[in-house]
Design a protein around this motif. Structure first.
Motif, PDB file in Angstrom:
ATOM      1  N   LEU A   1      -5.909  -2.595  10.233  1.00 23.29           N
ATOM      2  CA  LEU A   1      -6.711  -2.683   9.014  1.00 23.29           C
ATOM      3  C   LEU A   1      -7.487  -1.376   8.795  1.00 23.29           C
ATOM      4  CD1 LEU A   1      -7.472  -4.549   6.729  1.00 23.29           C
ATOM      5  CD2 LEU A   1      -9.248  -5.536   8.174  1.00 23.29           C
ATOM      6  N   SER A   2      -8.067  -0.832   9.865  1.00 24.82           N
ATOM      7  CA  SER A   2      -8.842   0.409   9.733  1.00 24.82           C
ATOM      8  C   SER A   2      -7.970   1.550   9.216  1.00 24.82           C
ATOM      9  CB  SER A   2      -9.408   0.829  11.088  1.00 24.82           C
ATOM     10  OG  SER A   2     -10.082  -0.222  11.707  1.00 24.82           O
ATOM     11  N   VAL A   3      -6.809   1.705   9.829  1.00 22.92           N
ATOM     12  CA  VAL A   3      -5.918   2.798   9.430  1.00 22.92           C
ATOM     13  C   VAL A   3      -5.498   2.609   7.979  1.00 22.92           C
ATOM     14  CG1 VAL A   3      -3.655   3.841   9.842  1.00 22.92           C
ATOM     15  CG2 VAL A   3      -5.099   3.217  11.772  1.00 22.92           C
ATOM     16  N   SER A   4      -5.198   1.363   7.623  1.00 24.79           N
ATOM     17  CA  SER A   4      -4.775   1.078   6.262  1.00 24.79           C
ATOM     18  C   SER A   4      -5.893   1.365   5.252  1.00 24.79           C
ATOM     19  CB  SER A   4      -4.317  -0.380   6.204  1.00 24.79           C
ATOM     20  OG  SER A   4      -4.420  -0.884   4.926  1.00 24.79           O
ATOM     21  N   ILE A   5      -7.125   1.016   5.587  1.00 23.43           N
ATOM     22  CA  ILE A   5      -8.234   1.316   4.670  1.00 23.43           C
ATOM     23  C   ILE A   5      -8.407   2.820   4.535  1.00 23.43           C
ATOM     24  CG2 ILE A   5     -10.732   1.143   4.320  1.00 23.43           C
ATOM     25  CD1 ILE A   5     -10.672  -1.522   5.783  1.00 23.43           C
ATOM     26  N   ALA A   6      -8.444   3.520   5.659  1.00 22.28           N
ATOM     27  CA  ALA A   6      -8.753   4.948   5.634  1.00 22.28           C
ATOM     28  C   ALA A   6      -7.655   5.748   4.928  1.00 22.28           C
ATOM     29  CB  ALA A   6      -8.955   5.474   7.060  1.00 22.28           C
ATOM     30  N   LEU A   7      -6.429   5.620   5.408  1.00 20.46           N
ATOM     31  CA  LEU A   7      -5.358   6.428   4.823  1.00 20.46           C
ATOM     32  C   LEU A   7      -4.992   5.920   3.437  1.00 20.46           C
ATOM     33  CD1 LEU A   7      -3.006   7.180   7.841  1.00 20.46           C
ATOM     34  CD2 LEU A   7      -4.880   8.514   6.899  1.00 20.46           C
ATOM     35  N   GLY A   8      -5.022   4.600   3.245  1.00 21.92           N
ATOM     36  CA  GLY A   8      -4.710   4.041   1.935  1.00 21.92           C
ATOM     37  C   GLY A   8      -5.692   4.526   0.881  1.00 21.92           C
ATOM     38  N   SER A   9      -6.953   4.577   1.248  1.00 24.34           N
ATOM     39  CA  SER A   9      -7.964   5.025   0.305  1.00 24.34           C
ATOM     40  C   SER A   9      -7.789   6.506  -0.017  1.00 24.34           C
ATOM     41  CB  SER A   9      -9.337   4.756   0.911  1.00 24.34           C
ATOM     42  OG  SER A   9     -10.337   5.185   0.055  1.00 24.34           O
ATOM     43  N   ALA A  10      -7.490   7.290   1.000  1.00 23.00           N
ATOM     44  CA  ALA A  10      -7.273   8.722   0.761  1.00 23.00           C
ATOM     45  C   ALA A  10      -6.059   8.934  -0.140  1.00 23.00           C
ATOM     46  CB  ALA A  10      -7.078   9.451   2.096  1.00 23.00           C
ATOM     47  N   ALA A  11      -4.979   8.217   0.142  1.00 21.36           N
ATOM     48  CA  ALA A  11      -3.770   8.363  -0.673  1.00 21.36           C
ATOM     49  C   ALA A  11      -4.047   7.933  -2.107  1.00 21.36           C
ATOM     50  CB  ALA A  11      -2.633   7.534  -0.073  1.00 21.36           C
ATOM     51  N   GLN A  12      -4.836   6.870  -2.269  1.00 23.61           N
ATOM     52  CA  GLN A  12      -5.147   6.392  -3.609  1.00 23.61           C
ATOM     53  C   GLN A  12      -5.933   7.422  -4.414  1.00 23.61           C
ATOM     54  OE1 GLN A  12      -8.058   3.275  -4.092  1.00 23.61           O
ATOM     55  NE2 GLN A  12      -6.544   2.126  -5.281  1.00 23.61           N
ATOM     56  N   ILE A  13      -6.889   8.071  -3.762  1.00 28.89           N
ATOM     57  CA  ILE A  13      -7.661   9.090  -4.473  1.00 28.89           C
ATOM     58  C   ILE A  13      -6.750  10.239  -4.897  1.00 28.89           C
ATOM     59  CG2 ILE A  13      -9.392  10.894  -4.108  1.00 28.89           C
ATOM     60  CD1 ILE A  13     -10.940   8.710  -2.529  1.00 28.89           C
ATOM     61  N   ALA A  14      -5.857  10.631  -3.992  1.00 27.63           N
ATOM     62  CA  ALA A  14      -5.004  11.775  -4.285  1.00 27.63           C
ATOM     63  C   ALA A  14      -3.960  11.452  -5.348  1.00 27.63           C
ATOM     64  CB  ALA A  14      -4.321  12.251  -3.001  1.00 27.63           C
ATOM     65  N   LEU A  15      -3.391  10.255  -5.302  1.00 32.15           N
ATOM     66  CA  LEU A  15      -2.259   9.937  -6.174  1.00 32.15           C
ATOM     67  C   LEU A  15      -2.648   9.128  -7.402  1.00 32.15           C
ATOM     68  CD1 LEU A  15      -0.681  10.260  -3.240  1.00 32.15           C
ATOM     69  CD2 LEU A  15       1.192   9.520  -4.704  1.00 32.15           C
ATOM     70  N   PHE A  16      -3.874   8.583  -7.410  1.00 32.15           N
ATOM     71  CA  PHE A  16      -4.255   7.760  -8.556  1.00 32.15           C
ATOM     72  C   PHE A  16      -5.548   8.255  -9.205  1.00 32.15           C
ATOM     73  CE2 PHE A  16      -6.300   3.990 -10.406  1.00 32.15           C
ATOM     74  CZ  PHE A  16      -5.327   3.642 -11.324  1.00 32.15           C
ATOM     75  N   VAL A  17      -6.619   8.369  -8.419  1.00 31.80           N
ATOM     76  CA  VAL A  17      -7.907   8.757  -9.004  1.00 31.80           C
ATOM     77  C   VAL A  17      -7.836  10.173  -9.584  1.00 31.80           C
ATOM     78  CG1 VAL A  17     -10.331   9.200  -8.493  1.00 31.80           C
ATOM     79  CG2 VAL A  17      -9.216   7.187  -7.531  1.00 31.80           C
ATOM     80  N   ALA A  18      -7.324  11.122  -8.796  1.00 31.38           N
ATOM     81  CA  ALA A  18      -7.287  12.511  -9.268  1.00 31.38           C
ATOM     82  C   ALA A  18      -6.447  12.663 -10.534  1.00 31.38           C
ATOM     83  CB  ALA A  18      -6.791  13.438  -8.157  1.00 31.38           C
ATOM     84  N   PRO A  19      -5.204  12.156 -10.562  1.00 31.49           N
ATOM     85  CA  PRO A  19      -4.446  12.295 -11.818  1.00 31.49           C
ATOM     86  C   PRO A  19      -5.053  11.529 -12.986  1.00 31.49           C
ATOM     87  CG  PRO A  19      -3.101  11.237 -10.102  1.00 31.49           C
ATOM     88  CD  PRO A  19      -4.347  11.685  -9.447  1.00 31.49           C
ATOM     89  N   VAL A  20      -5.662  10.368 -12.740  1.00 31.49           N
ATOM     90  CA  VAL A  20      -6.313   9.644 -13.831  1.00 31.49           C
ATOM     91  C   VAL A  20      -7.439  10.489 -14.415  1.00 31.49           C
ATOM     92  CG1 VAL A  20      -7.910   7.740 -14.269  1.00 31.49           C
ATOM     93  CG2 VAL A  20      -5.681   7.270 -13.229  1.00 31.49           C
ATOM     94  N   LEU A  21      -8.182  11.177 -13.545  1.00 28.55           N
ATOM     95  CA  LEU A  21      -9.263  12.029 -14.041  1.00 28.55           C
ATOM     96  C   LEU A  21      -8.716  13.158 -14.906  1.00 28.55           C
ATOM     97  CD1 LEU A  21     -11.546  12.092 -10.894  1.00 28.55           C
ATOM     98  CD2 LEU A  21     -12.111  11.119 -13.122  1.00 28.55           C
ATOM     99  N   VAL A  22      -7.566  13.708 -14.506  1.00 35.58           N
ATOM    100  CA  VAL A  22      -6.956  14.761 -15.328  1.00 35.58           C
ATOM    101  C   VAL A  22      -6.602  14.207 -16.709  1.00 35.58           C
ATOM    102  CG1 VAL A  22      -4.908  16.208 -15.610  1.00 35.58           C
ATOM    103  CG2 VAL A  22      -6.076  16.134 -13.409  1.00 35.58           C
TER     104      VAL A  22
END
Lengths: 379, 379, 379
Positions: free
Chosen positions: A291-312
């Motif tokens: 669960l920890s690994v999934s939260i940490a890496l999943g959240s990082a991947a989400q920011i990179a692949l979803f949050v950042a492009p949405v902001l653009v």
């Protein structure tokens, strides 16, 4: 994104208000919510008290982020597995998104980008490393699902490449129009890949991502209406506090002797991710490192692949001018290193406390560098 | 390098001409061979029709490359295992080599280098990713021999380092004589390492590279004389078409709104590798991913460790001046990223469709960047 | 760090002098120790014979390093396992440390840094690659403990990051005070991480690092007093010879047509590590690749995480001014590549001769580049 804390709720709360109160009783950290009205009051009374506003708005975002995380989880749990996974995956970093939107609207692109890069680095190194350390101090060796870890690390790698290329090219040739077009194309590409990734992990190949230790049941999530109401109200509160935060951060950083790079990279990232960190650390203590690994890496991947492009994409409608995906070289290097470290650390599927020490040491190196960086340097 | 397409040839063809006809009947793509005489005709009649010449020469190279690949395989199959492996390994990228030689002779070093870097990146990302995607859409999970994949990825890594160093150093200190000497030394070193690698994989440790799924027999290869004749004739045809292609590419690219970097990196690489791609994709569909990975990474490694250094050595005798191994930073970065992606993707020995999506996404990022690159930028 | 050579000592020597004599008899290389007094004499008689002094001091350091290694091992063996491991870990690179201290005192920071970077690269590529090659020529496939190899590779990666960041930042913004502060902080951080790493590998998780093939007993170590006396005397001799070496290297390098970068990176590193290389190669021949990998990567990690930061701290008391951790970009790139190569090569836990060829080829690329580098270039 996931449950905020461990514990048992014997009587399910009946109203949104009751749910919040019950939550407060179990989690002392949530008491910080009392700071929220204080921030609003102070902002009316003395809008020039930047340093105090900065400190208080930071203190106010932490409990709000925790509530947001819990409400998202509640809504996700009630809407069925596939939709729930989707909701978790899209709203998991709502706090970071709202803070970044406030900065975007204020035209503070440097802060937006620093907070994106900082969130990726912080989730990858601090959250993952902290989970390894906290878990490793209690358990001699911990196992986790390598498939999931590798999948998230690969997504992160992909996103870092997407960010690396325009930053690299623009170094060579400073053509703003080119950089803008490229950023738009990359943003659409990243969101598509992210959507396909959810299809892969939630639908076609979900059996690969099954955790080995999810047996034990958590406390009951809130009822759907409670979750929905809390989700909406708290999102609005985060937005309002974020605006105050963004308005005060520049002057406050100077007063506190912190570089803007340090604030964006470290402070905003730690504040925005506080709720998820608590989840990740307590899961590691409970020997549920999956669960920890999934939260940490999943959240990082989400920011990179979803949050950042949405902001653009959003920057075409909000703020003074469109934002590119072009980062300063130091930020790109840090994201690359964090991704490589995550790949190395998660490759074996086993962890011990020293793996945590190494990730935290890399994070400390970055933090120290940003803290000592002369204010005149590009940040 | 390997069989061009699946199918069964009941009656072995008896002459080179008959073999070509039989081949044509089974593979509609080969019908494009009718374009070859058209190109030669047009070049005589209207040598200024650059755009048309460009399009037609591209269309003509695709079937020729397919025939070349099939002929190499035929010759290799008849000359015993060790010599055959050697032939396959040296002639596998004959099309790329011939195109690059034509560009070298015309003094178009930028095109030569772009086509080398592009072939490495295209084989690693597009061919490997496409094979993963095509195979994964049909088969839930596919396994392949990790030893072979790791071996080829390590060779690629080594070659990328060899290319990285002079490019990096020359950034610091622009001394052409130094760069030339270094390139010569590196070329000899790379060819030596490549030769030792063949000794390793074809002789001393061949059992490690055995495929797990090579049982099913393919269609019968051509008889040796047929193969030899086709090999010689088609090589000459490729050389002639390549000369026309190289002569028209510059003006045509401008007309078609493509940057020279995009043409060299993407168009030439896709054209030159079309035959191998068909093999790799159809092998993946047939659940023989071992073969796909071996074609894709093997071909990339061969270009890096054999074709590129051979071009450096040949440039001392052909073309206006010796060519160095020095690439522009963006090309080096792309090769490095492609190598790292190949290492990450092939590390586990298993693939699903999403691994293909990720590799193709990285390729799309590179393609998009090169397509949008302002024409004035270094390419 | 480990036993210098194989063999059997039937009669344990009784005095320091006797021990040295016994050692000499078994190891012809040690006969070079006769060069030591010649160096001192020549330095008195003709201090301007730089080239001869350089060659002789190099020849004198080799046997001294071997004795030092053997003495450290003797002292470590007698002081119990934990303290012994600690001693081995801190004194294992005593020769490199003493040479670097001599260069530090002479204010030759470029030589200090080149020798640090060179030792890391040489141990990772030449020592590891050589062991793979030497072992692989005798044994078809060799296995080794992946946990240990990965641990050391991760430590190296961490240290390279620590060195990368100030070098990268300082490119952007040349602020010497900032660079100095950062280097001091990083040095303290690295030493802390190194100390925690010893706690991890020697104490809390030592079972993970157990070699699979340590059964066979080596020759008897020297008695403690002998070891201690030899340790002290030989350290002093190394220090004295190093001073002569450092004083002559600049002029000699010019005479011999070698760039200063080549001397620092390659010559000093090969000389300083000669003793460990002999151990690593003979262990590989004896099919104890575990030991070879541990010597090579352990020594590289120790230089990066212990020797380099100690030199930064010591530079505050010795030499004209404090030294930073800032390296020239080429050196950082080489360290990064060496670390990545070590990670790739040691990931599988198996080796064959070709893995050695690839590591040595990368080393040859670096050596060739440094050898051809124009003397005016930054080194």
């Amino acid at each position: 994104m996931h449950n905020f804390e461990e514990g048992s709720a014997a009587v399910p709360p009946r109203s949104a208000f009751g749910a919040v109160i019950a939550e407060l009783r179990r989690t002392p950290l949530l008491a910080l919510i009392a700071v929220v009205p204080v921030v609003f009051l102070l902002e009316r009374v003395s809008p020039e008290a930047h340093t105090l506003l900065f400190v208080l708005s930071v203190a106010a975002i932490v409990p709000l982020a925790a509530l947001l995380s819990r409400a998202t989880e509640a809504v996700a749990a009630k809407t069925g597995d596939a939709v729930g996974g989707l909701l978790n995956a899209t709203l998991g970093n709502l706090t970071e998104l709202v803070i970044a939107l406030a900065a975007l609207q204020a035209g503070q692109y440097l802060l937006v980008k620093a907070s994106i890069a900082g969130a990726i680095v912080t989730n990858t190194l601090f959250m993952l490393g902290g989970a390894f350390l906290v878990g490793g101090l209690k358990h001699h060796l911990q196992e986790f699902n390598r498939v999931n870890a590798r999948f998230q690390a690969s997504l992160l790698f992909l996103a870092t490449i997407a960010i690396l290329v325009p930053s690299l090219i623009s170094e060579v040739d400073r053509a703003p129009a080119f950089s803008q077009q490229l950023s738009l194309g990359l943003a659409i590409l990243l969101i598509t890949v992210y959507a396909l990734g959810m299809l892969f992990s939630l639908r076609t190949h979900r059996e690969l991502f099954a955790s080995s230790s999810h047996a034990e049941e958590e406390e009951k999530p809130w009822p759907l209406p409670v979750g929905t109401v809390v989700l909406i109200v708290v999102t609005l509160l985060v937005a309002m506090v974020s605006e105050i935060f963004v308005g005060s951060v520049q002057v406050a950083a100077q007063h506190l002797g912190m570089t803007p790079a340090f604030v964006g990279f470290i402070v905003v990232a730690l504040v925005g991710g506080a709720a998820e960190m608590t989840s990740a650390f307590s899961a590691a203590r409970a020997n549920r490192l999956d669960l920890s690994v999934s939260i940490a890496l999943g959240s990082a991947a989400q920011i990179a692949l979803f949050v950042a492009p949405v902001l653009v994409l959003v920057s075409y409608f909000v703020g003074p001018e469109p934002m590119s995906l072009q980062f300063w070289p130091g930020a790109v290097a840090m994201m690359l290193v964090a991704t490589m470290a995550a790949t190395l650390l998660s490759n074996g599927g086993r962890a011990a406390w020293y793996a945590g020490v190494m990730a935290l040491a890399v994070y400390a190196i970055f933090g120290l560098t940003l803290f000592l960086l002369p204010p005149g340097a590009p940040s």
